[in-house]
Design a protein around this motif. Sequence first.
Motif, short mmCIF file in Angstrom:
data_model
loop_
_atom_site.label_atom_id
_atom_site.label_comp_id
_atom_site.label_asym_id
_atom_site.label_seq_id
_atom_site.Cartn_x
_atom_site.Cartn_y
_atom_site.Cartn_z
N LEU A 174 -6.40 -15.07 12.56
CA LEU A 174 -7.12 -13.82 12.67
C LEU A 174 -6.36 -12.74 11.92
O LEU A 174 -5.17 -12.86 11.66
N VAL A 246 -6.41 -7.55 17.03
CA VAL A 246 -6.78 -8.72 16.24
C VAL A 246 -8.26 -8.65 15.94
O VAL A 246 -9.07 -8.21 16.78
N SER A 247 -8.64 -9.10 14.75
CA SER A 247 -10.03 -9.08 14.35
C SER A 247 -10.80 -10.12 15.14
O SER A 247 -10.37 -11.27 15.28
N ARG A 248 -11.96 -9.73 15.66
CA ARG A 248 -12.76 -10.66 16.44
C ARG A 248 -13.51 -11.65 15.56
O ARG A 248 -13.93 -12.71 16.03
N ALA A 249 -13.70 -11.32 14.28
CA ALA A 249 -14.35 -12.21 13.31
C ALA A 249 -15.72 -12.68 13.79
O ALA A 249 -16.16 -13.79 13.52
#
Length: 528
Positions: A174, A246-249
């Motif tokens: 991530l 953190v990027s959840r994507a």
Amino acid sequence: MTNDWQDSKERKRWGRIGIRSLGGFPGPWPIAVTVMAIAAALAVAFVLYPITGIENVDLVFLAPIIAIAVRYGFWPSLLACLLSALAYNFFFIAPVYAFAVTDKASIATVPFFLLVAVITSHLAARARAAALAAESRAETTEALYAFSRKIAGIVSLDDLLLATGQQIGSMLRLEVVILLPDDDGRLEVKAAYPPADRVGGTDTDAVRMAWDGSGSIERGTEALLTAQHLFLPLRTSHGPVGAIGVSRAGTALTPDKERLLAALADQAAVAIERIRLTTEMDAARLAAETERLRSALLSSLSHDLKTPLASITGAATSLRQYGELYDAAAREELAATIQGEGERLSRFVANLLDMTRLKAGGIVLKREPVDLSEAVGAALQRIQGLLGEHRVVVNLPADLPMLDLDVVLFEQVLVNLLDNAAKYSPPGSWIAISAAGDRRKVELTVSDEGPGIPAEELERVFEMFHRVNKGDRQRAGTGLGLSICRGFVEVLGGTIRAAIRTDRSGAVFTITFPEAVFTVMPREDAAE
């Protein structure tokens, strides 16, 4: 109420674990392998059927069912169970080549075979899931241990943040952003993986809430979800130190990844606090040392530098106002006092300037071949006024090698050593200068007949502003002379040490220059 809510969360979590242990739905390759395995089992069953009878044929199908469950999980093994039951019924139970069962004794055979096969495959699949989970936990634990060892040796905050971002990004796959407060308390991006320099405006409030701990998601971990990021506060027992996002994507993190992220964040928070505390301790130690040196310098300026100024002022005033009352001898004595105290004041100021140059690293060496006898003679000439009440003996062998030194610095070292010997030795005592050398080193010693140096003070005498025999017997001086000697000698490539005389009272200072400082003068005929 809280316990019921926690129990509900635990049941949901274990329910998710039970579902995950069944494995995902099979793809084309597991299905193909399952079909081929059952076909192979069917071929083996055809071979064994005439020999062992129908009683042992069903065991042949259990082997590939268990193998498929261990290798691919529950759903492929369930497919193997169905195919095995159908094949067993179609090819081996009367009437053969039909799915009908006419024999009453065989009516329960197929259902029970299917039930046993399903239970066996499920247990094998659970065992496989447990093994995979244990392997995953072991890998995670090993990665966390390696990360903790890595950050334990990092002393720079920037390096720590970079390593943390890379570790989280590589383990969770991530994008990671780490924010720390500035001097005004505003969170700023300090590190990111991949590199980034800001957080979107929609996430700013979430970052602040994660930092303050004023909001949380349903897990109760003080983390906050936004459209783009999951933010967690970096906290220790002493309070928050930052925040991490953190990027959840587009997808939610699994509970395992959430726990891994929390563990990494906790380790990073502790490491950040450790570096900050170390920085604060270093700053406090530097401030204390600076204050100690400032106090010592003020003491020297107020006493040791004020004394010669008072003597100079008094002598000059006497000559100017009452000069006609003094004879020639008295006027000469007053003039000598002014000159001596002026030279003493000049040495004090020179020592302060030399120490400033040493601490600032501003000494530029001008090396040239130096003859020890000439350097000693020049130093004695410079300090002959202070040595007038002492007897000086010089013993320098004629075969000593030339040394590649800065003659000005080396002469200042000798002057400070001789000044120290004269200051602490009674009038009429001997001050000896001797040297010895071989192919590996040259040693120059300066010894006196003073009270000597206590054993516990042999190393401290080279510290700044440190003087032996404090109190009523303290000698005038700034306490910088020997410290400058060590600094200059080490810059020149040598070492200096203090010792106690064994034959009588007194101190011995030994300067040692290794072979690397030796130099060879070219012959005059070679130059021509």
